[in-house]
Write a protein that holds these residues in place. Structure first.
Motif, short mmCIF file in Angstrom:
data_model
loop_
_atom_site.label_atom_id
_atom_site.label_comp_id
_atom_site.label_asym_id
_atom_site.label_seq_id
_atom_site.Cartn_x
_atom_site.Cartn_y
_atom_site.Cartn_z
N LEU A 52 0.83 -1.21 0.00
CA LEU A 52 0.00 0.00 0.00
C LEU A 52 0.86 1.26 0.00
O LEU A 52 0.52 2.27 -0.64
CB LEU A 52 -0.92 -0.01 1.22
CG LEU A 52 -2.07 -1.03 1.18
CD1 LEU A 52 -2.79 -1.07 2.52
CD2 LEU A 52 -3.06 -0.68 0.06
N GLU A 53 1.97 1.23 0.69
CA GLU A 53 2.87 2.40 0.67
C GLU A 53 3.43 2.63 -0.72
O GLU A 53 3.52 3.77 -1.19
CB GLU A 53 4.01 2.18 1.67
CG GLU A 53 3.58 2.32 3.13
CD GLU A 53 4.73 2.07 4.08
OE1 GLU A 53 5.80 1.63 3.59
OE2 GLU A 53 4.55 2.30 5.29
N GLN A 54 3.79 1.52 -1.44
CA GLN A 54 4.29 1.68 -2.81
C GLN A 54 3.21 2.26 -3.72
O GLN A 54 3.47 3.16 -4.53
CB GLN A 54 4.76 0.33 -3.34
CG GLN A 54 6.02 -0.21 -2.63
CD GLN A 54 6.39 -1.57 -3.11
OE1 GLN A 54 5.72 -2.14 -4.00
NE2 GLN A 54 7.46 -2.13 -2.53
N GLU A 55 1.95 1.72 -3.60
CA GLU A 55 0.86 2.26 -4.43
C GLU A 55 0.59 3.72 -4.09
O GLU A 55 0.31 4.53 -4.99
CB GLU A 55 -0.40 1.43 -4.20
CG GLU A 55 -0.32 0.03 -4.81
CD GLU A 55 -1.58 -0.76 -4.56
OE1 GLU A 55 -2.50 -0.19 -3.92
OE2 GLU A 55 -1.66 -1.92 -4.98
N LYS A 56 0.71 4.06 -2.85
CA LYS A 56 0.47 5.46 -2.46
C LYS A 56 1.50 6.38 -3.11
O LYS A 56 1.16 7.43 -3.67
CB LYS A 56 0.56 5.59 -0.93
CG LYS A 56 0.38 7.00 -0.42
CD LYS A 56 0.58 7.06 1.08
CE LYS A 56 0.51 8.49 1.56
NZ LYS A 56 0.77 8.60 3.01
N GLU A 57 2.77 5.98 -3.09
CA GLU A 57 3.80 6.79 -3.75
C GLU A 57 3.54 6.89 -5.25
O GLU A 57 3.70 7.96 -5.86
CB GLU A 57 5.17 6.16 -3.48
CG GLU A 57 5.61 6.24 -2.02
CD GLU A 57 6.94 5.56 -1.79
OE1 GLU A 57 7.46 4.97 -2.77
OE2 GLU A 57 7.43 5.61 -0.64
N HIS A 58 3.09 5.74 -5.87
CA HIS A 58 2.82 5.75 -7.31
C HIS A 58 1.71 6.73 -7.66
O HIS A 58 1.84 7.56 -8.58
CB HIS A 58 2.44 4.33 -7.74
CG HIS A 58 1.86 4.25 -9.12
ND1 HIS A 58 2.63 4.43 -10.26
CD2 HIS A 58 0.59 4.03 -9.54
CE1 HIS A 58 1.86 4.32 -11.32
NE2 HIS A 58 0.60 4.07 -10.90
#
Length: 757
Positions: free
Chosen positions: A575-581
């Protein structure tokens, strides 16, 4: 006893009064003799004045007689002048008369000659008498002045003595009255004391009878009940735990804290001094940036560079000693084991000083041999060399005494207990000697720096380094003075604390017995603490069985919970990676929107001027720019098909009107923004999930911060206690100064009153 002392004091005052009275009689006799001598001299002066007046009168009569004779001679000469021409005419007839005149003339001449000689003799006598009179008069006047001065002095002495005698008499009379009153009060007190002694004797007799009965009872109980007396032998008595003196422990910890602060200041000053000395070697008398320095100075600089490894352990050793002194321990020399560590660190630092001392002396000799060195600078260098030798010797003496103080905690036979006080006194003397040596070093180095600054070749780097060395020496002087005065002020406390040990014994026998005693003390304290601990409420049996079942079920599901935690952590990372994306994609869309709005505004301005061709070219450039933006977006994120559609739309509709172009673009961007808002909503949901995890992490951080603040507060409380203690000490010092000032003012007032009396 008081009456005997007062009587002796009264006898002393009477003897002094009799001596002063005898002296007064002698002075009075001397004054009377001097007055008689002055009266006789006045009579002699009066007689001399009378004789002088007589001589003056005789002189006046002689001068008058001389005038008469002179007139008579003139008349005779005139008559002779008149008679000479007549004699020529009547020469023959008047021979008899001429002979007569010649005889008369010879008689007159002889008489005149006698008068002249007598007159000359009288003039000489008068001149001599006048000179003698003046000389005698001057001597008499000077003698009279001295006698009058002596008489005035004697009179002043007599007046002072009489005044003093009167004051003494008055004081003696007052003392006599006070003594009489005091003797009466003492007689009353003596009577009361006799009555009290009689009562005390009766009470003592009763107490003796009571205590003798109790003693017999106690002895019988001891002989019957006590199988072993551990206070009889010093080896066993040393294992007994002494009474806990919390005030003593707090005071020793406070003193250790102050000593730690002073040692830290001293360590910082020594570090700065050695470091700046190393910098100075690199720039004077030869600057290492211009040409290489001598091998001696290179070796000296290398040794000085290692000063921190020898100086820093002093602070660490003192810190360990401070930490070893707590409220629960017993602080005496036999229990301060950490003092040995501090002594070892001090020994290593003294070895360092001995190692660098020859190089320091040779470096100063090299400065003296330099062409820039003057005679005054050479003298200062020699003084500094002597001071460095003295400082090393003082450190060696201090290390010897501290090593002796560390022996009771390691080797019980190394230092006798009777020598503890003398060793502590010698430590204070060594600290004062160290302060004096550092003051001399600071003084001589200040003179040396002043001379070097006046040299024509003195650089700004040398001046700055000298100033830094002087500041470090000033700090070293202040630190040495503070620690010396601190040790002297607390010397009585150190010596008094030596007797703090087991009851009815000379002290701890050995470090092993002291360690055993401390273990017994800790066990006793833990036992007392356990006795004071309240009992917890017991859990009912049924509730305990239920808790056991829950515990067993929870242990079985531990692996499942661990797997769930692992999956949750993986999900959080995704979820943190998707948030950054999505955040990057939203930023890119915002940039694109701003550029398209700018392009539309530019097109509107160009169409208003009627340049259709320019519009087509601008659209073409816009299409190219959009293509470049698509390429950059593809390099960072996923490909965006909306930008390509926009570019195709602009390519096929380049010749349409600007309004239709703007409408179509706005519709397209509206759809694109709507899609981005949906993505943003999804990102917000994932953000909420992440915020929950962040809250848990924040709680952990806050818990750690709370622990940090509690530890910080404890240190701040300790610092505030130390500051309050310092403030109280300053207040007591100010009060003592005020009392001293009031005493001085009162003494001045009393002296003024005595003078006025």
């Amino acid at each position: 006893m008081a009456s005997a002392e007062l009587q002796g004091k009264y006898q002393k005052l009477a003897q002094e009064y009799s001596k002063l009275r005898a002296q007064n009689q002698v002075l009075k006799k001397g004054v009377v003799d001097e007055q008689a001598n002055s009266a006789a001299l006045k009579e002699q002066l009066k007689m001399k004045d009378q004789s002088l007046r007589k001589l003056q009168q005789e002189m006046d009569s002689l001068t008058f007689r001389n005038l008469q004779l002179a007139k008579r001679v003139e008349l005779l000469q005139d008559e002779l002048a008149l008679s000479e021409p007549r004699g020529k005419k009547n020469k023959k007839s008047g021979e008899s008369s001429s002979q007569l005149s010649q005889e008369q003339k010879s008689v007159f001449d002889e008489d005149l000659q006698k008068k002249i000689e007598e007159n000359e003799r009288l003039h000489i006598q008068f001149f001599e008498a006048d000179e003698q009179h003046k000389h005698v008069e001057a001597e008499l006047r000077s003698r009279l002045a001295t006698l009058e001065m002596e008489a005035a002095q004697h009179q002043a002495v007599v007046d002072g003595l009489t005044r003093k005698y009167m004051e003494t008499i008055e004081k003696l009379q007052n003392d006599k009255a006070k003594l009489e009153v005091k003797s009466q009060t003492l007689e009353k007190e003596a009577k009361e004391c006799r009555l009290r002694t009689e009562e005390c004797q009766l009470q003592l007799k009763n107490l003796h009878d009571d205590l003798s009965g109790r003693l017999e009872e106690s002895l019988s109980i001891i002989t019957e009940k006590v199988p072993f007396n551990d206070t009889k032998y010093s080896q066993y008595n040393a294992l007994n735990v002494p009474l806990h003196n919390r005030r003593h422990q707090l005071k020793m910890r406070d003193i250790a804290g102050q000593a730690l602060a002073f040692v830290q200041d001293l360590v910082m000053a020594l570090l700065n001094f050695h470091t700046y000395t190393e910098q100075r070697i690199q720039i004077f008398p030869i600057d290492s940036a211009i040409e290489p320095i001598s091998p001696l100075n290179q070796k000296f600089s290398q040794y000085l560079h290692e000063n921190a490894s020898y100086v820093r352990p002093l602070e660490e050793g003192m810190l360990h000693l401070f930490e070893s002194i707590t409220e629960d321990t017993v602080t005496v020399l036999e229990t301060t084991v950490k003092l040995k560590t501090f002594s070892e660190h001090l020994t290593s630092y003294i070895c360092f000083l001995k190692k660098i001392l020859p190089y320091q002396l040779k470096s100063l000799e090299e400065e003296c041999e330099s062409s820039l060195c003057t005679s005054a600078l050479r003298a200062r260098n020699l003084e500094l060399a002597q001071d460095m030798k003295k400082m090393t010797a003082v450190f060696e003496k201090l290390e010897t005494y501290i090593h002796l103080l560390a022996l009771p905690s390691t080797e019980p036979d190394g230092l006798l207990r009777t020598n503890y006080g003398s060793v502590l006194t010698n430590v204070g003397a060594a600290l004062h000697g160290f302060h004096d040596v550092v003051k001399d070093i600071s003084k001589h180095y200040s003179q040396k720096a002043t001379i070097e600054h006046e040299l024509p070749t003195a650089t700004q780097k040398l001046i700055t380094t000298n100033d830094c060395i002087l500041s470090s020496l000033v700090a070293l002087t202040n630190g040495a003075g503070k620690i010396a005065s601190f040790f002297s002020n607390n010397l009585d406390c150190f010596i008094a604390s030596l007797s703090y040990g087991p009851k009815a014994a000379s002290g701890f026998i050995s470090p092993l017995s002291a360690e055993c005693m401390l273990q017994y003390k800790r066990k006793a304290a833990a036992y007392m603490k356990a006795l004071r601990k309240p009992l917890l409420e017991s859990v009912p049996y049924e509730e305990a069985l239920a808790n056991r079942r829950v515990l067993l079920s929870s242990t079985e599901s531990r692996e499942g919970l661990a797997q769930q935690v692992q999956q949750s952590l993986e999900k959080i990372s995704k979820l943190e990676q998707e948030k950054e994306h999505w955040m990057l994609e939203a930023q890119l869309a915002k940039i694109k929107l701003e550029k398209e709005n700018q392009r539309i505004a530019d097109k509107l301005r160009s169409t208003s001027s009627g340049q259709g061709l320019g519009l087509a070219q601008e659209n073409a450039t816009g299409v190219n720019a959009a293509g470049r933006e698509e390429a950059s977006a593809k390099a960072v994120l996923e490909p965006a098909h909306s930008t390509s559609l926009v570019s195709i739309f602009f390519f096929f509709n380049a010749n349409r009107s600007v309004c239709s172009l703007a409408d179509s673009k706005s519709v397209h961007f509206y759809a694109e923004c709507r899609a981005l808002s949906k993505r943003l909503a999804l990102a917000e949901k994932s953000k909420d999930a992440l915020t929950e995890d962040m809250k848990v992490a924040g709680q952990n951080i806050s818990r750690l911060q709370d622990e940090l603040t509690t530890t910080k507060r404890s240190y701040e409380d300790q610092l505030s206690m130390m500051s309050d203690h310092l403030c109280s000490m300053n207040e007591t010092l100010s009060k003592q100064r005020e009392e001293i000032d009031t005493l001085k003012m009162s003494s001045k007032g009393n002296s003024k009153k005595n003078k006025s009396r």
